[in-house]
Write an enzyme that holds these catalytic residues in place. Structure first.
Site, short mmCIF file in Angstrom:
data_model
loop_
_atom_site.label_atom_id
_atom_site.label_comp_id
_atom_site.label_asym_id
_atom_site.label_seq_id
_atom_site.Cartn_x
_atom_site.Cartn_y
_atom_site.Cartn_z
N LYS A 15 -42.16 55.77 74.26
CA LYS A 15 -42.07 56.02 75.70
C LYS A 15 -40.63 56.31 76.06
O LYS A 15 -39.75 55.45 75.93
CB LYS A 15 -42.59 54.80 76.48
CG LYS A 15 -42.49 54.93 77.99
CD LYS A 15 -42.95 53.64 78.66
CE LYS A 15 -42.79 53.71 80.17
NZ LYS A 15 -43.18 52.43 80.82
N ASP A 112 -48.74 46.15 87.76
CA ASP A 112 -49.22 47.53 87.63
C ASP A 112 -50.47 47.58 86.75
O ASP A 112 -50.60 48.45 85.89
CB ASP A 112 -48.12 48.42 87.04
CG ASP A 112 -48.28 49.89 87.45
OD1 ASP A 112 -49.05 50.17 88.39
OD2 ASP A 112 -47.64 50.75 86.82
#
Length: 300
Positions: A15, A112
């Protein structure tokens, strides 16, 4: 996110973080949090890179992508994931959240939780990922202080926007998980914020009305056993999205509800009797909303 290879047998997901935004807080959050936790339902951190302004986080590679690909696409309609597997995934995510809230030295609030951040391994076992917005607090801390709201539109608990609903706590993750459950049941996204949809039926309210009218939730459901699973997930999801945090179950109680028999669950109070969030259509599939809110002004 990129696929990488450490050896002939070890693949990783890399990422790359956006260095033009923020002061590196998301990177520090992710590495600092992931480096201390180990659970079958939480993605494993392999390593990271912090070379000047270049920042990356290296995860274990999970071949079946994320949950959102299977609950709002043709794949879901073709029942590649049957209802028993969807129930297992829901239970696994709940166990992962329970570990974050109660199984670590410090309580970790994810902020999240959403299908996009639930990755699936080769056996479709779920793993919670993306801890860039996570917040640490002590286990005996019932509320956390926040100067800015954080999360993804459609999954953010009401109290994160306004303290009129109560203090921000671990119940914010419970709310997000409730929306995730309802999306599994409905096979579609919760959010499509467009002007033409604002006067139509709010998706979770539509599910509540079906249950209240004792109608089967037969969305991609073929037999009675599957219908029972869908109803069970829907009732648990509706308990999780109660407006006020004190009315929601703890994640431990959510896990117990998912472990038990669905026909023993009671319907929650109607959370839609008063003013609710933006309403959307329940009659047509919605489009995915990509507006991730890292920092938005807090409304007191």
């Amino acid at each position: 996110m990129f696929k990488g290879k450490l050896s002939n047998e070890i693949y990783v997901a890399v990422k790359i973080l956006n260095t033009s935004m923020g002061n590196g807080e998301e990177f520090i959050n992710e590495v600092g949090t992931m480096g201390t936790i180990h659970h079958v339902n939480v993605v494993r951190l392999v390593g990271f890179c912090a070379d000047g302004f270049r920042r990356a986080v290296v995860y274990e590679f999970l071949p079946n992508d994320s949950l959102d690909k299977f609950i709002s696409s043709t794949a879901a309609k073709n029942l590649i994931l049957n209802w028993d597997k969807l129930q297992d995934i829901a239970y696994g995510v709940a166990k992962g959240i329970e570990y974050l809230h109660q199984g670590c030295d410090q309580r970790i609030l994810h902020f999240d939780i959403k299908p996009h951040n639930v990755l699936l391994d080769q056996n479709f076992n779920p793993k919670i990922s993306d801890f860039g917005l996570a917040k640490l607090c002590s286990k005996d801390q019932s509320a956390v202080s926040m100067t800015t709201a954080r999360g993804t539109m459609g999954y953010i608990a009401p109290e994160v926007f306004s303290r009129n609903f109560g203090n921000v706590s671990a119940k914010a993750d419970v709310y997000s998980f409730g929306i995730l459950l309802l999306e599994i049941v409905g096979g579609r996204k919760n959010v499509d914020v467009t002007l033409e949809n604002t006067s139509q039926v709010y998706f979770p309210e539509w599910i509540y009305n079906l249950l209240e009218q004792k109608e089967d939730i037969r969305i991609f459901v073929e037999d009675d056993g599957d219908a029972k699973i869908a109803k069970k997930l829907a009732i648990v999801g509706l308990w999780c999205i109660q407006w006020h945090p004190m009315d929601r179950p703890s994640i431990k109680n959510v896990v117990q509800m998912l472990e038990g028999e669905g026909d023993k669950l009671t319907m929650p109070p109607n959370p839609f009797a008063s003013v609710g969030p933006i309403k959307i259509s329940a009659n047509v599939p919605t489009k995915r909303l990509n507006n991730e809110l890292e920092v938005i002004p807090e409304l007191e």
